[in-house]
Design a protein around this motif. Structure first.
Motif, mmCIF file in Angstrom:
data_model
loop_
_atom_site.group_PDB
_atom_site.id
_atom_site.type_symbol
_atom_site.label_atom_id
_atom_site.label_comp_id
_atom_site.label_asym_id
_atom_site.label_seq_id
_atom_site.Cartn_x
_atom_site.Cartn_y
_atom_site.Cartn_z
ATOM 1 N N SER A 59 15.615 -2.780 4.577
ATOM 2 C CA SER A 59 15.504 -1.363 4.939
ATOM 3 C C SER A 59 15.424 -0.460 3.709
ATOM 4 O O SER A 59 15.031 0.694 3.810
ATOM 5 C CB SER A 59 16.687 -0.953 5.815
ATOM 6 N N ALA A 60 15.799 -0.977 2.523
ATOM 7 C CA ALA A 60 15.763 -0.176 1.297
ATOM 8 C C ALA A 60 14.417 -0.288 0.572
ATOM 9 O O ALA A 60 14.170 0.444 -0.382
ATOM 10 C CB ALA A 60 16.888 -0.611 0.359
ATOM 11 N N LEU A 61 13.565 -1.207 1.006
ATOM 12 C CA LEU A 61 12.250 -1.348 0.378
ATOM 13 C C LEU A 61 11.399 -0.128 0.695
ATOM 14 O O LEU A 61 11.547 0.489 1.740
ATOM 15 C CB LEU A 61 11.542 -2.613 0.885
ATOM 16 N N ARG A 62 10.495 0.215 -0.214
ATOM 17 C CA ARG A 62 9.643 1.382 -0.026
ATOM 18 C C ARG A 62 8.183 1.044 -0.303
ATOM 19 O O ARG A 62 7.881 0.137 -1.071
ATOM 20 C CB ARG A 62 10.064 2.515 -0.977
ATOM 21 N N LYS A 63 7.296 1.835 0.296
ATOM 22 C CA LYS A 63 5.868 1.697 0.041
ATOM 23 C C LYS A 63 5.620 1.913 -1.454
ATOM 24 O O LYS A 63 6.269 2.747 -2.078
ATOM 25 C CB LYS A 63 5.115 2.742 0.871
ATOM 26 N N ASN A 64 4.674 1.185 -2.031
ATOM 27 C CA ASN A 64 4.346 1.166 -3.461
ATOM 28 C C ASN A 64 5.407 0.474 -4.303
ATOM 29 O O ASN A 64 5.282 0.417 -5.516
ATOM 30 C CB ASN A 64 4.073 2.567 -4.022
ATOM 31 N N GLY A 65 6.456 -0.051 -3.656
ATOM 32 C CA GLY A 65 7.441 -0.845 -4.376
ATOM 33 C C GLY A 65 6.971 -2.291 -4.415
ATOM 34 O O GLY A 65 5.875 -2.615 -3.946
ATOM 35 N N SER A 85 15.771 -5.766 9.403
ATOM 36 C CA SER A 85 16.012 -4.738 8.389
ATOM 37 C C SER A 85 17.300 -4.968 7.611
ATOM 38 O O SER A 85 17.455 -4.476 6.505
ATOM 39 C CB SER A 85 16.038 -3.358 9.034
ATOM 40 N N ASP A 107 1.949 -1.090 2.947
ATOM 41 C CA ASP A 107 2.256 -0.487 4.234
ATOM 42 C C ASP A 107 3.520 -1.133 4.783
ATOM 43 O O ASP A 107 3.725 -2.340 4.613
ATOM 44 C CB ASP A 107 1.090 -0.683 5.213
ATOM 45 N N SER A 126 6.403 -0.728 8.287
ATOM 46 C CA SER A 126 6.841 -0.006 9.475
ATOM 47 C C SER A 126 8.081 -0.695 10.025
ATOM 48 O O SER A 126 8.250 -1.897 9.878
ATOM 49 C CB SER A 126 5.729 0.014 10.519
ATOM 50 N N THR A 127 8.939 0.091 10.643
ATOM 51 C CA THR A 127 10.167 -0.434 11.233
ATOM 52 C C THR A 127 10.064 -0.313 12.737
ATOM 53 O O THR A 127 9.669 0.732 13.251
ATOM 54 C CB THR A 127 11.387 0.369 10.725
#
Length: 161
Positions: free
Chosen positions: A26-32, A78, A45, A47-48
């Protein structure tokens, strides 16, 4: 209880510098970055989705391998941890291109690096154009992760004052 339940096997014996670190989904982010199927990838991309009454929310990740540009997808709860690769991005000055397709590079400290292969495609063409055709001072950006490295960008070096 089985006797071998706590048996551990270690494939490497390095100084403990890990190639990855854990991060909750749940802490992962787009562009990471994230490791999917053992490959370092950039998340393009995510989505949850909420699941049923007693289920966990699931995170759907779409990521591109940072070295091969291959697309990977993963679905994970997540609350689970996923591996995140350590990715370093360094700029080197291009000194030469060897006959066998390797770049001869130098960092700011004056150390040379001769083990990066000339990339295929657009980046390789840009390096050749800047360095060989236009004879410009060229800087090359090298991305390193999980024991792999690749030239991902080339640009004209700023003029020294």
């Amino acid at each position: 209880m089985a006797d071998n339940e706590h048996e551990l096997t270690f494939d490497t014996a390095d100084a403990g510098a890990s190639l990855t670190f854990p991060m909750q989904c749940s802490a992962l982010r787009k562009n990471g970055f994230v490791v999917i199927k053992g490959r370092p990838c950039k998340i393009v991309d995510m989505s949850t989705s909420k699941t049923g009454k007693h289920g966990h929310a699931k995170v759907h990740l779409v990521a591109i391998d940072i070295f091969t540009n291959k697309k990977y997808e993963d679905l994970s709860p997540s609350t689970h941890n996923m591996d995140v690769p350590h990715v370093t991005r360094r700029e080197y000055q291009l000194l030469d291109i060897s006959d066998d397709g390797f770049l001869s590079l130098m960092n700011d400290d004056g150390d040379t690096k001769d083990d990066v292969k000339m990339p295929d495609g657009e980046v390789g063409e840009k390096i050749t154009k800047l360095f060989t055709t236009e004879e410009k001072d060229t800087n090359v950006v090298i991305l390193t992760s999980m024991g792999e490295q690749a030239a991902i960008e080339a640009k004209e070096a700023p003029k020294q004052a």
